[in-house]
Design a protein around this motif. Structure first.
Motif, mmCIF file in Angstrom:
data_model
loop_
_atom_site.group_PDB
_atom_site.id
_atom_site.type_symbol
_atom_site.label_atom_id
_atom_site.label_comp_id
_atom_site.label_asym_id
_atom_site.label_seq_id
_atom_site.Cartn_x
_atom_site.Cartn_y
_atom_site.Cartn_z
ATOM 1 N N LEU A 1 0.833 -1.199 0.000
ATOM 2 C CA LEU A 1 0.000 0.000 0.000
ATOM 3 C C LEU A 1 0.872 1.254 0.000
ATOM 4 C CD1 LEU A 1 -2.805 1.393 0.348
ATOM 5 C CD2 LEU A 1 -2.415 1.187 2.808
ATOM 6 N N ARG A 2 1.845 1.282 0.864
ATOM 7 C CA ARG A 2 2.742 2.439 0.957
ATOM 8 C C ARG A 2 3.539 2.620 -0.342
ATOM 9 N NH1 ARG A 2 5.643 2.484 6.382
ATOM 10 N NH2 ARG A 2 5.460 0.317 5.846
ATOM 11 N N ARG A 3 3.993 1.517 -0.947
ATOM 12 C CA ARG A 3 4.751 1.576 -2.192
ATOM 13 C C ARG A 3 3.890 2.149 -3.318
ATOM 14 N NH1 ARG A 3 5.264 -0.838 -6.697
ATOM 15 N NH2 ARG A 3 3.832 -2.540 -6.273
ATOM 16 N N ARG A 4 2.668 1.682 -3.418
ATOM 17 C CA ARG A 4 1.761 2.185 -4.460
ATOM 18 C C ARG A 4 1.445 3.663 -4.258
ATOM 19 N NH1 ARG A 4 -0.980 -0.679 -8.319
ATOM 20 N NH2 ARG A 4 -0.549 -2.892 -8.231
ATOM 21 N N PHE A 5 1.197 4.053 -3.020
ATOM 22 C CA PHE A 5 0.902 5.454 -2.718
ATOM 23 C C PHE A 5 2.085 6.346 -3.091
ATOM 24 C CE2 PHE A 5 1.162 9.017 0.283
ATOM 25 C CZ PHE A 5 -0.022 9.662 -0.011
ATOM 26 N N ARG A 6 3.268 5.959 -2.644
ATOM 27 C CA ARG A 6 4.465 6.745 -2.949
ATOM 28 C C ARG A 6 4.768 6.743 -4.441
ATOM 29 N NH1 ARG A 6 8.305 4.732 2.030
ATOM 30 N NH2 ARG A 6 7.295 6.009 3.622
ATOM 31 N N GLY A 7 4.470 5.638 -5.120
ATOM 32 C CA GLY A 7 4.704 5.550 -6.561
ATOM 33 C C GLY A 7 3.875 6.546 -7.349
ATOM 34 N N PHE A 8 2.763 6.957 -6.809
ATOM 35 C CA PHE A 8 1.944 7.981 -7.459
ATOM 36 C C PHE A 8 2.309 9.375 -6.958
ATOM 37 C CE2 PHE A 8 -1.607 10.861 -7.837
ATOM 38 C CZ PHE A 8 -2.046 10.645 -9.134
ATOM 39 N N SER B 1 -9.888 -5.300 6.995
ATOM 40 C CA SER B 1 -10.602 -6.571 7.183
ATOM 41 C C SER B 1 -9.699 -7.596 7.856
ATOM 42 C CB SER B 1 -11.092 -7.080 5.831
ATOM 43 O OG SER B 1 -11.660 -8.355 5.974
ATOM 44 N N ASN B 2 -8.452 -7.699 7.392
ATOM 45 C CA ASN B 2 -7.504 -8.658 7.992
ATOM 46 C C ASN B 2 -7.213 -8.336 9.450
ATOM 47 O OD1 ASN B 2 -7.358 -9.867 5.497
ATOM 48 N ND2 ASN B 2 -5.342 -9.025 4.980
ATOM 49 N N ALA B 3 -7.299 -7.051 9.802
ATOM 50 C CA ALA B 3 -7.033 -6.643 11.181
ATOM 51 C C ALA B 3 -8.286 -6.702 12.047
ATOM 52 C CB ALA B 3 -6.461 -5.224 11.198
ATOM 53 N N GLY B 4 -9.417 -7.014 11.437
ATOM 54 C CA GLY B 4 -10.653 -7.106 12.203
ATOM 55 C C GLY B 4 -11.259 -5.755 12.508
ATOM 56 N N ILE B 5 -10.975 -4.776 11.669
ATOM 57 C CA ILE B 5 -11.537 -3.445 11.852
ATOM 58 C C ILE B 5 -12.720 -3.298 10.912
ATOM 59 C CG2 ILE B 5 -11.067 -0.973 11.759
ATOM 60 C CD1 ILE B 5 -8.076 -1.683 12.002
ATOM 61 N N ALA B 6 -13.856 -2.958 11.465
ATOM 62 C CA ALA B 6 -15.054 -2.806 10.643
ATOM 63 C C ALA B 6 -14.978 -1.521 9.834
ATOM 64 C CB ALA B 6 -16.289 -2.784 11.528
ATOM 65 N N ASP B 7 -15.451 -1.590 8.577
ATOM 66 C CA ASP B 7 -15.535 -0.392 7.746
ATOM 67 C C ASP B 7 -16.620 0.515 8.296
ATOM 68 O OD1 ASP B 7 -13.504 -0.788 5.949
ATOM 69 O OD2 ASP B 7 -14.768 -1.784 4.463
ATOM 70 N N THR B 8 -16.315 1.799 8.294
ATOM 71 C CA THR B 8 -17.308 2.769 8.777
ATOM 72 C C THR B 8 -17.787 3.638 7.664
ATOM 73 O OG1 THR B 8 -15.529 4.296 9.385
ATOM 74 C CG2 THR B 8 -16.409 2.855 11.106
ATOM 75 N N ARG C 1 -9.196 -1.448 2.490
ATOM 76 C CA ARG C 1 -10.298 -2.299 2.972
ATOM 77 C C ARG C 1 -9.793 -3.692 3.344
ATOM 78 N NH1 ARG C 1 -13.190 0.780 -0.740
ATOM 79 N NH2 ARG C 1 -12.823 -0.636 -2.473
ATOM 80 N N GLN C 2 -8.885 -4.246 2.535
ATOM 81 C CA GLN C 2 -8.350 -5.578 2.828
ATOM 82 C C GLN C 2 -7.530 -5.566 4.113
ATOM 83 O OE1 GLN C 2 -5.862 -7.222 -0.228
ATOM 84 N NE2 GLN C 2 -5.555 -9.133 0.866
ATOM 85 N N ILE C 3 -6.696 -4.568 4.290
ATOM 86 C CA ILE C 3 -5.883 -4.472 5.509
ATOM 87 C C ILE C 3 -6.793 -4.321 6.717
ATOM 88 C CG2 ILE C 3 -4.268 -2.982 6.758
ATOM 89 C CD1 ILE C 3 -2.925 -2.433 4.013
#
Length: 111
Positions: free
Chosen positions: A25-32, A104-111, A100-102
């Motif tokens: 995620l960080r790599r993609r963000f920085r790449g843009f 979900s994997n961490a058990g954090i509900a989307d708000t 969203r995937q991160i």
């Protein structure tokens, strides 16, 4: 009597930050963001330098009383809007799904 260790009921942010998904995620963000920021800075600096040192060029009339300097100045606004729209599209396609995937994997509900 020793005190019990405090319970952490929230997400393990250290584990999330050290995960491969977060690195991607960080790599993609920085790449843009980094290349786009550099490109915009060069474009802006070129405009400022032209305004300071190429007054004859910037004062060239294009149509009526509209000159090159005015057009390039307006293009600064246009380029800012275009960059914003490109980032929104990029984030919607590449950043948001990974977040969203991160979450979900961490058990954090989307708000």
């Amino acid at each position: 009597m020793p005190r019990p260790a405090p319970r952490n009921s929230g997400p393990d942010f250290a584990r999330i930050q050290n995960s491969l998904e977060f690195d991607e995620l960080r790599r993609r963000f920085r790449g843009f963001v980094f290349p786009t920021s550099v490109l915009f800075f060069v474009w802006y600096l070129t405009y400022v330098l032209l305004a300071a040192y190429a007054r004859g060029f910037m004062g060239l009339k294009v149509i009526g009383s509209i000159n090159v300097g005015l057009l390039l100045g307006l293009l600064q606004f246009v380029s800012t809007i275009v960059i914003t729209l490109c980032y929104l599209r990029f984030a919607r396609r590449h950043i948001d799904p990974r977040v969203r995937q991160i979450r979900s994997n961490a058990g954090i509900a989307d708000t």
